[in-house]
Design a protein around this motif. Structure first.
Motif, mmCIF file in Angstrom:
data_model
loop_
_atom_site.group_PDB
_atom_site.id
_atom_site.type_symbol
_atom_site.label_atom_id
_atom_site.label_comp_id
_atom_site.label_asym_id
_atom_site.label_seq_id
_atom_site.Cartn_x
_atom_site.Cartn_y
_atom_site.Cartn_z
ATOM 1 N N ASP A 1 0.805 -1.224 0.000
ATOM 2 C CA ASP A 1 0.000 0.000 0.000
ATOM 3 C C ASP A 1 0.840 1.278 0.000
ATOM 4 O O ASP A 1 0.309 2.373 -0.143
ATOM 5 C CB ASP A 1 -1.009 0.011 1.142
ATOM 6 C CG ASP A 1 -0.365 0.010 2.516
ATOM 7 O OD1 ASP A 1 0.871 -0.158 2.610
ATOM 8 O OD2 ASP A 1 -1.103 0.167 3.501
ATOM 9 N N ARG B 1 2.578 3.081 -5.666
ATOM 10 C CA ARG B 1 1.602 3.372 -6.715
ATOM 11 C C ARG B 1 2.252 2.948 -8.018
ATOM 12 O O ARG B 1 3.438 3.191 -8.238
ATOM 13 C CB ARG B 1 1.255 4.858 -6.801
ATOM 14 C CG ARG B 1 0.633 5.426 -5.547
ATOM 15 C CD ARG B 1 -0.747 4.832 -5.275
ATOM 16 N NE ARG B 1 -1.273 5.290 -4.006
ATOM 17 C CZ ARG B 1 -1.074 4.699 -2.840
ATOM 18 N NH1 ARG B 1 -0.344 3.615 -2.760
ATOM 19 N NH2 ARG B 1 -1.606 5.154 -1.737
ATOM 20 N N ALA C 1 1.825 3.250 -12.180
ATOM 21 C CA ALA C 1 1.165 3.927 -13.298
ATOM 22 C C ALA C 1 1.597 3.221 -14.585
ATOM 23 O O ALA C 1 2.788 3.061 -14.836
ATOM 24 C CB ALA C 1 1.548 5.395 -13.348
ATOM 25 N N TYR D 1 6.626 3.164 -11.214
ATOM 26 C CA TYR D 1 6.074 3.012 -9.868
ATOM 27 C C TYR D 1 6.677 4.097 -9.002
ATOM 28 O O TYR D 1 7.743 4.644 -9.300
ATOM 29 C CB TYR D 1 6.315 1.612 -9.292
ATOM 30 C CG TYR D 1 7.752 1.242 -9.024
ATOM 31 C CD1 TYR D 1 8.289 1.362 -7.745
ATOM 32 C CD2 TYR D 1 8.568 0.745 -10.034
ATOM 33 C CE1 TYR D 1 9.602 1.001 -7.480
ATOM 34 C CE2 TYR D 1 9.878 0.373 -9.779
ATOM 35 C CZ TYR D 1 10.392 0.507 -8.506
ATOM 36 O OH TYR D 1 11.681 0.151 -8.249
ATOM 37 N N SER D 2 5.969 4.417 -7.929
ATOM 38 C CA SER D 2 6.447 5.481 -7.054
ATOM 39 C C SER D 2 6.129 5.154 -5.606
ATOM 40 O O SER D 2 5.247 4.347 -5.310
ATOM 41 C CB SER D 2 5.817 6.819 -7.453
ATOM 42 O OG SER D 2 4.419 6.763 -7.317
ATOM 43 N N SER E 1 9.998 11.910 -2.654
ATOM 44 C CA SER E 1 9.153 11.158 -3.578
ATOM 45 C C SER E 1 10.064 10.473 -4.572
ATOM 46 O O SER E 1 10.906 11.113 -5.192
ATOM 47 C CB SER E 1 8.205 12.098 -4.322
ATOM 48 O OG SER E 1 7.287 12.644 -3.421
ATOM 49 N N ARG F 1 10.404 7.975 -7.932
ATOM 50 C CA ARG F 1 9.724 7.468 -9.116
ATOM 51 C C ARG F 1 10.739 6.669 -9.923
ATOM 52 O O ARG F 1 11.810 7.166 -10.242
ATOM 53 C CB ARG F 1 9.195 8.641 -9.935
ATOM 54 C CG ARG F 1 8.513 8.236 -11.199
ATOM 55 C CD ARG F 1 7.932 9.456 -11.861
ATOM 56 N NE ARG F 1 7.649 9.197 -13.258
ATOM 57 C CZ ARG F 1 6.876 9.935 -14.008
ATOM 58 N NH1 ARG F 1 6.329 11.030 -13.512
ATOM 59 N NH2 ARG F 1 6.676 9.632 -15.255
ATOM 60 N N THR G 1 1.613 -5.799 -9.355
ATOM 61 C CA THR G 1 0.170 -6.053 -9.437
ATOM 62 C C THR G 1 -0.202 -7.338 -8.692
ATOM 63 O O THR G 1 -1.218 -7.376 -8.002
ATOM 64 C CB THR G 1 -0.321 -6.119 -10.898
ATOM 65 O OG1 THR G 1 0.456 -7.062 -11.615
ATOM 66 C CG2 THR G 1 -0.229 -4.777 -11.571
ATOM 67 N N VAL H 1 -0.429 -3.928 -5.360
ATOM 68 C CA VAL H 1 -0.163 -2.490 -5.475
ATOM 69 C C VAL H 1 -1.263 -1.843 -6.320
ATOM 70 O O VAL H 1 -1.653 -2.378 -7.364
ATOM 71 C CB VAL H 1 1.231 -2.245 -6.115
ATOM 72 C CG1 VAL H 1 1.434 -0.786 -6.439
ATOM 73 C CG2 VAL H 1 2.316 -2.743 -5.168
ATOM 74 N N ARG H 2 -1.755 -0.702 -5.860
ATOM 75 C CA ARG H 2 -2.780 0.017 -6.600
ATOM 76 C C ARG H 2 -2.213 0.510 -7.928
ATOM 77 O O ARG H 2 -1.107 1.043 -7.980
ATOM 78 C CB ARG H 2 -3.315 1.194 -5.800
ATOM 79 C CG ARG H 2 -4.249 0.726 -4.689
ATOM 80 C CD ARG H 2 -4.830 1.886 -3.989
ATOM 81 N NE ARG H 2 -3.927 2.193 -2.862
ATOM 82 C CZ ARG H 2 -4.164 3.092 -1.940
ATOM 83 N NH1 ARG H 2 -5.249 3.819 -1.998
ATOM 84 N NH2 ARG H 2 -3.320 3.289 -0.963
ATOM 85 N N THR H 3 -3.001 0.317 -8.982
ATOM 86 C CA THR H 3 -2.534 0.617 -10.324
ATOM 87 C C THR H 3 -3.422 1.669 -10.980
ATOM 88 O O THR H 3 -4.640 1.609 -10.894
ATOM 89 C CB THR H 3 -2.556 -0.666 -11.189
ATOM 90 O OG1 THR H 3 -1.739 -1.647 -10.550
ATOM 91 C CG2 THR H 3 -2.033 -0.408 -12.580
ATOM 92 N N LEU H 4 -2.768 2.606 -11.637
ATOM 93 C CA LEU H 4 -3.451 3.639 -12.414
ATOM 94 C C LEU H 4 -3.078 3.414 -13.873
ATOM 95 O O LEU H 4 -1.901 3.367 -14.218
ATOM 96 C CB LEU H 4 -2.990 5.027 -11.973
ATOM 97 C CG LEU H 4 -3.471 6.207 -12.797
ATOM 98 C CD1 LEU H 4 -4.989 6.340 -12.692
ATOM 99 C CD2 LEU H 4 -2.792 7.477 -12.340
#
Length: 81
Positions: free
Chosen positions: A30, A33, A35, A45-46, A55, A57, A69, A73-76
């Motif tokens: 969690d 992130r 992308a 990912y970041s 931060s 990246r 995934t 991990v939350r994916t955008l």
């Protein structure tokens, strides 16, 4: 009497490193992130470094995408158009 025990899944941990402070640590899924864009430049990912607060990246190739995934991990998904 029947006792039911809820199954608890241990959080998935990923090893990560900060390029700014060179810290090395493990973070739960969690904290990341992911992308996914149309190209390698827009797929990354970041996370936030727990040591220095930067931060971070980093590029994500196919294997990293799969691991993150699968680990929850939350994916955008970035759309162009």
């Amino acid at each position: 009497m029947t006792t039911t025990m809820a199954t608890m899944t241990a959080p998935v941990l990923f090893k990560a490193a900060c390029p700014d402070c060179r810290g090395r640590f493990e973070l739960a899924s969690d904290a990341f992130r992911l992308a996914i864009g149309a190209s390698s430049r827009t797929t990354f990912y970041s996370f936030t470094c727990p040591d220095c607060g930067s931060s971070v990246r980093k590029p994500a190739g196919e294997r990293i995408i799969e691991l993150l995934t699968d680990g929850g991990v939350r994916t955008l998904r970035l759309h162009t158009g």
